[in-house]
Design a protein around this motif. Structure first.
Motif, PDB file in Angstrom:
ATOM      1  N   PRO A 154       1.059   0.468  10.657  1.00 31.56           N
ATOM      2  CA  PRO A 154       1.765   1.747  10.846  1.00 31.56           C
ATOM      3  C   PRO A 154       1.829   2.606   9.582  1.00 31.56           C
ATOM      4  O   PRO A 154       1.617   3.824   9.645  1.00 31.56           O
ATOM      5  CB  PRO A 154       3.163   1.325  11.307  1.00 31.56           C
ATOM      6  N   SER A 155       2.095   1.988   8.433  1.00 31.70           N
ATOM      7  CA  SER A 155       2.226   2.810   7.217  1.00 31.70           C
ATOM      8  C   SER A 155       0.862   3.338   6.773  1.00 31.70           C
ATOM      9  O   SER A 155       0.732   4.510   6.392  1.00 31.70           O
ATOM     10  CB  SER A 155       2.905   2.024   6.088  1.00 31.70           C
ATOM     11  N   GLY A 156      -0.172   2.499   6.847  1.00 24.11           N
ATOM     12  CA  GLY A 156      -1.503   2.919   6.402  1.00 24.11           C
ATOM     13  C   GLY A 156      -2.077   4.026   7.268  1.00 24.11           C
ATOM     14  O   GLY A 156      -2.649   4.993   6.762  1.00 24.11           O
ATOM     15  N   GLY A 210       4.964   1.045   3.094  1.00 22.04           N
ATOM     16  CA  GLY A 210       5.265   0.098   4.175  1.00 22.04           C
ATOM     17  C   GLY A 210       5.937  -1.160   3.674  1.00 22.04           C
ATOM     18  O   GLY A 210       6.628  -1.176   2.649  1.00 22.04           O
ATOM     19  N   MET A 211       5.694  -2.233   4.394  1.00 15.66           N
ATOM     20  CA  MET A 211       6.354  -3.515   4.111  1.00 15.66           C
ATOM     21  C   MET A 211       6.030  -4.027   2.709  1.00 15.66           C
ATOM     22  O   MET A 211       6.828  -4.751   2.103  1.00 15.66           O
ATOM     23  CB  MET A 211       5.852  -4.507   5.165  1.00 15.66           C
ATOM     24  N   ALA A 212       4.871  -3.660   2.208  1.00 12.96           N
ATOM     25  CA  ALA A 212       4.483  -4.100   0.864  1.00 12.96           C
ATOM     26  C   ALA A 212       5.486  -3.620  -0.185  1.00 12.96           C
ATOM     27  O   ALA A 212       5.649  -4.254  -1.233  1.00 12.96           O
ATOM     28  CB  ALA A 212       3.071  -3.594   0.532  1.00 12.96           C
ATOM     29  N   PRO A 239      15.223  -6.177   0.877  1.00 11.69           N
ATOM     30  CA  PRO A 239      15.346  -6.964   2.113  1.00 11.69           C
ATOM     31  C   PRO A 239      14.322  -6.517   3.150  1.00 11.69           C
ATOM     32  O   PRO A 239      13.881  -5.366   3.124  1.00 11.69           O
ATOM     33  CB  PRO A 239      16.763  -6.654   2.599  1.00 11.69           C
ATOM     34  N   ARG A 240      13.927  -7.424   4.054  1.00 10.06           N
ATOM     35  CA  ARG A 240      13.086  -7.030   5.195  1.00 10.06           C
ATOM     36  C   ARG A 240      13.979  -6.352   6.226  1.00 10.06           C
ATOM     37  O   ARG A 240      15.217  -6.455   6.140  1.00 10.06           O
ATOM     38  CB  ARG A 240      12.371  -8.246   5.769  1.00 10.06           C
ATOM     39  N   MET A 241      13.375  -5.669   7.210  1.00  7.18           N
ATOM     40  CA  MET A 241      14.197  -4.938   8.180  1.00  7.18           C
ATOM     41  C   MET A 241      14.132  -5.507   9.584  1.00  7.18           C
ATOM     42  O   MET A 241      14.897  -5.117  10.446  1.00  7.18           O
ATOM     43  CB  MET A 241      13.813  -3.445   8.205  1.00  7.18           C
ATOM     44  N   GLY A 242      13.209  -6.457   9.832  1.00  3.12           N
ATOM     45  CA  GLY A 242      13.026  -6.916  11.205  1.00  3.12           C
ATOM     46  C   GLY A 242      12.266  -5.860  12.003  1.00  3.12           C
ATOM     47  O   GLY A 242      11.703  -4.930  11.432  1.00  3.12           O
ATOM     48  N   PRO A 243      12.273  -5.989  13.350  1.00  4.62           N
ATOM     49  CA  PRO A 243      11.378  -5.168  14.172  1.00  4.62           C
ATOM     50  C   PRO A 243      11.861  -3.748  14.423  1.00  4.62           C
ATOM     51  O   PRO A 243      12.112  -3.363  15.559  1.00  4.62           O
ATOM     52  CB  PRO A 243      11.287  -5.973  15.471  1.00  4.62           C
ATOM     53  N   LEU A 248      -9.292   0.702   4.858  1.00  2.00           N
ATOM     54  CA  LEU A 248     -10.024  -0.567   4.911  1.00  2.00           C
ATOM     55  C   LEU A 248      -9.148  -1.599   5.612  1.00  2.00           C
ATOM     56  O   LEU A 248      -8.049  -1.904   5.132  1.00  2.00           O
ATOM     57  CB  LEU A 248     -10.349  -1.021   3.487  1.00  2.00           C
ATOM     58  N   GLU A 249      -9.622  -2.103   6.728  1.00  2.00           N
ATOM     59  CA  GLU A 249      -8.806  -3.019   7.534  1.00  2.00           C
ATOM     60  C   GLU A 249      -9.541  -4.341   7.745  1.00  2.00           C
ATOM     61  O   GLU A 249     -10.671  -4.366   8.192  1.00  2.00           O
ATOM     62  CB  GLU A 249      -8.461  -2.356   8.874  1.00  2.00           C
ATOM     63  N   ARG A 250      -8.839  -5.404   7.442  1.00  2.00           N
ATOM     64  CA  ARG A 250      -9.425  -6.744   7.512  1.00  2.00           C
ATOM     65  C   ARG A 250      -9.798  -7.148   8.937  1.00  2.00           C
ATOM     66  O   ARG A 250     -10.808  -7.802   9.171  1.00  2.00           O
ATOM     67  CB  ARG A 250      -8.388  -7.721   6.956  1.00  2.00           C
ATOM     68  N   GLY A 302      -1.943  -3.294  12.833  1.00  2.00           N
ATOM     69  CA  GLY A 302      -1.191  -4.273  12.038  1.00  2.00           C
ATOM     70  C   GLY A 302      -0.125  -4.958  12.892  1.00  2.00           C
ATOM     71  O   GLY A 302      -0.431  -5.503  13.953  1.00  2.00           O
ATOM     72  N   GLY A 303       1.122  -4.866  12.462  1.00  2.00           N
ATOM     73  CA  GLY A 303       2.221  -5.561  13.145  1.00  2.00           C
ATOM     74  C   GLY A 303       2.767  -4.827  14.359  1.00  2.00           C
ATOM     75  O   GLY A 303       3.761  -5.287  14.952  1.00  2.00           O
ATOM     76  N   ILE A 304       2.154  -3.722  14.773  1.00  2.00           N
ATOM     77  CA  ILE A 304       2.705  -2.976  15.921  1.00  2.00           C
ATOM     78  C   ILE A 304       2.463  -3.737  17.231  1.00  2.00           C
ATOM     79  O   ILE A 304       3.352  -3.822  18.083  1.00  2.00           O
ATOM     80  CB  ILE A 304       2.070  -1.563  16.031  1.00  2.00           C
TER      81      ILE A 304
HETATM   82  C1  48H Z   1      -7.880  -5.460   4.210  1.00  2.00           C
HETATM   83  C2  48H Z   1      -5.745  -6.090   4.847  1.00  2.00           C
HETATM   84  C3  48H Z   1      -5.613  -6.888   3.697  1.00  2.00           C
HETATM   85  C4  48H Z   1      -6.712  -6.936   2.791  1.00  2.00           C
HETATM   86  C5  48H Z   1      -3.792  -7.076   4.842  1.00  2.00           C
HETATM   87  O1  48H Z   1       1.424  -5.666   8.359  1.00  2.00           O
HETATM   88  P1  48H Z   1       1.177  -4.246   8.677  1.00  2.00           P
HETATM   89  O2  48H Z   1       1.597  -3.765  10.008  1.00  2.00           O
HETATM   90  O3  48H Z   1       1.800  -3.363   7.482  1.00  2.00           O
HETATM   91  P2  48H Z   1       2.839  -2.136   7.438  1.00  2.00           P
HETATM   92  O4  48H Z   1       3.515  -2.258   6.134  1.00  2.00           O
HETATM   93  O5  48H Z   1       2.183  -0.870   7.760  1.00  2.00           O
HETATM   94  O6  48H Z   1       3.890  -2.459   8.606  1.00  2.00           O
HETATM   95  C6  48H Z   1       4.673  -3.593   8.552  1.00  2.00           C
HETATM   96  C7  48H Z   1       5.165  -3.952   9.957  1.00  2.00           C
HETATM   97  O7  48H Z   1       4.058  -4.252  10.785  1.00  2.00           O
HETATM   98  C8  48H Z   1       6.065  -5.139   9.833  1.00  2.00           C
HETATM   99  O8  48H Z   1       5.532  -6.240   9.651  1.00  2.00           O
HETATM  100  C9  48H Z   1       7.493  -4.989   9.828  1.00  2.00           C
HETATM  101  C10 48H Z   1       8.144  -3.674  10.038  1.00  2.00           C
HETATM  102  N1  48H Z   1       8.196  -6.077   9.605  1.00  2.00           N
HETATM  103  C11 48H Z   1       9.592  -6.194   9.433  1.00  2.00           C
HETATM  104  C12 48H Z   1       9.973  -7.646   9.204  1.00  2.00           C
HETATM  105  O9  48H Z   1      11.157  -7.854   8.819  1.00  2.00           O
HETATM  106  O10 48H Z   1       9.134  -8.568   9.374  1.00  2.00           O
HETATM  107  O11 48H Z   1      -0.371  -3.933   8.533  1.00  2.00           O
HETATM  108  C13 48H Z   1      -1.058  -4.346   7.391  1.00  2.00           C
HETATM  109  C14 48H Z   1      -2.541  -4.355   7.714  1.00  2.00           C
HETATM  110  C15 48H Z   1      -2.917  -5.462   8.707  1.00  2.00           C
HETATM  111  O12 48H Z   1      -3.637  -4.890   9.773  1.00  2.00           O
HETATM  112  C16 48H Z   1      -3.767  -6.431   7.892  1.00  2.00           C
HETATM  113  O13 48H Z   1      -4.801  -7.002   8.645  1.00  2.00           O
HETATM  114  C17 48H Z   1      -4.293  -5.530   6.792  1.00  2.00           C
HETATM  115  O14 48H Z   1      -3.231  -4.634   6.520  1.00  2.00           O
HETATM  116  N2  48H Z   1      -4.590  -6.230   5.535  1.00  2.00           N
HETATM  117  N3  48H Z   1      -6.846  -5.385   5.112  1.00  2.00           N
HETATM  118  N4  48H Z   1      -7.827  -6.209   3.083  1.00  2.00           N
HETATM  119  N5  48H Z   1      -6.666  -7.689   1.669  1.00  2.00           N
HETATM  120  N6  48H Z   1      -4.399  -7.491   3.717  1.00  2.00           N
END
Ligand code: 48H
Ligand code: FE2
Length: 269
Positions: free
Chosen positions: A45-47, A231-233, A241-245, A64-66, A72-74
């Motif tokens: 979502p953030s990217g 984003g989460m990074a 802190p993390r925020m959950g869903p 660039l997406e792995r 991602g987490g959506i």
């Molecule tokens: C290429 C890579 C590499 C790499 C990872 O996890 P994401 O959805 O990230 P955000 O920060 O946009 O959203 C976070 C959200 O999904 C989440 O987890 C939340 C809100 N959690 C709350 C909680 O408390 O748990 O997407 C990251 C993307 C993924 O698609 C990976 O595959 C990709 O990045 N990725 N791509 N090279 N080295 N590392």
């Protein structure tokens, strides 16, 4: 004699044309996007949000997406219940992407995950961003004193997963956005391999939704010259802190990083 005729008939067969079209146009894309204004790592979502707002400003953007898919987490919603929750402050972003939402009470809104993934990606692509799937970013390039991140190294994900050592290729960029989620993979590599940058990863803390949503957006931005986090990074880098869903913070963080990167790059011209 008959064998030779068959071979001649096969020359120029459809399969040859298909293969050559893939090689030529695929290589053309890789060549074209080996030098960009902004490289975003992660199509979550953030990217994707960052990609759209950056591309809209006329910048050359690659995501660039792995995985061989985006979102991602959506996709998994909240523990696989098929809903994404966002708060009121993020509604303008949903409207920009034409994502529909339903009131869920208490200032929260419910969104369909598949619609959110599709429209975030379409928004980024339509704005002009290039999304490259199946690439794993595993290193950074830095130059200068003080050091600045000037590029990334990538390999195809299946190669990375095979465990075989294959030397990667480069992408040159004016700015890198780490949108890799919980593990902040790009900032981690930069912290480990370029100690001159002085990055200290604090590590994500346990859940506190309303605090985390605010702090993640607040801390979104520059980590080192040429290196930004969204984003989460952001939680991993700054010990938040993390925020959950709940996903509003991810969208707002993506939009904020786009504004910061665009402003910084404009100031450098
Ligand atoms: C290429 C890579 C590499 C790499 C990872 O996890 P994401 O959805 O990230 P955000 O920060 O946009 O959203 C976070 C959200 O999904 C989440 O987890 C939340 C809100 N959690 C709350 C909680 O408390 O748990 O997407 C990251 C993307 C993924 O698609 C990976 O595959 C990709 O990045 N990725 N791509 N090279 N080295 N590392
Ligand atoms: Fe998460």
């Amino acid at each position: 004699m008959r064998k030779i005729n068959l071979i001649w008939k096969l020359r120029g067969a459809m399969e040859l044309k298909i293969g050559r079209a893939i090689i030529r146009h695929g290589a053309e894309d890789l060549y074209e996007y080996s030098d960009v204004d902004v490289a975003i790592v992660g199509a979550g979502p953030s990217g994707l949000t960052a990609a759209r707002y950056l591309a809209e400003k006329g910048l050359k953007v690659i995501v660039l997406e792995r995985r061989f898919s985006f979102g991602g987490g959506i996709g998994p919603g909240g523990n696989m219940y098929p809903k994404i929750i966002v708060q009121e402050e993020a509604l303008p972003i949903l409207r920009d992407f034409k994502v529909r939402y339903k009131p869920a009470g208490d200032g929260l809104y419910a969104v369909d995950p598949a619609e959110l993934i599709a429209k975030l990606a379409a928004g980024a692509i339509d704005a002009g961003a290039k999304i490259l799937l199946g690439v794993h970013v595993d290193d950074v390039i830095f130059r200068g004193d003080p050091p600045r991140i000037t590029g990334l190294l990538w390999i195809w994900t299946p190669i990375q997963m095979s465990g075989m050592h294959v030397d990667p290729l480069y992408i040159q960029t004016k700015a890198v956005v780490d949108a890799t989620g919980h593990d902040a993979e790009v900032v981690s590599v930069a912290a480990r391999k370029v100690p001159e940058l002085g990055i200290q990863l604090q590590g994500e803390k346990s859940a506190w939704s309303e605090v985390s949503e605010k702090l993640v957006v607040e801390h979104t931005g520059k980590v080192a010259p040429g290196l930004y986090v969204a984003g989460m990074a952001v939680a991993a880098v700054f010990g938040l802190p993390r925020m959950g869903p709940i996903f509003g913070g991810m969208l707002m963080s993506g939009k904020k990083v786009a504004e910061i990167v665009a402003k910084d790059l404009a100031a450098e011209v």
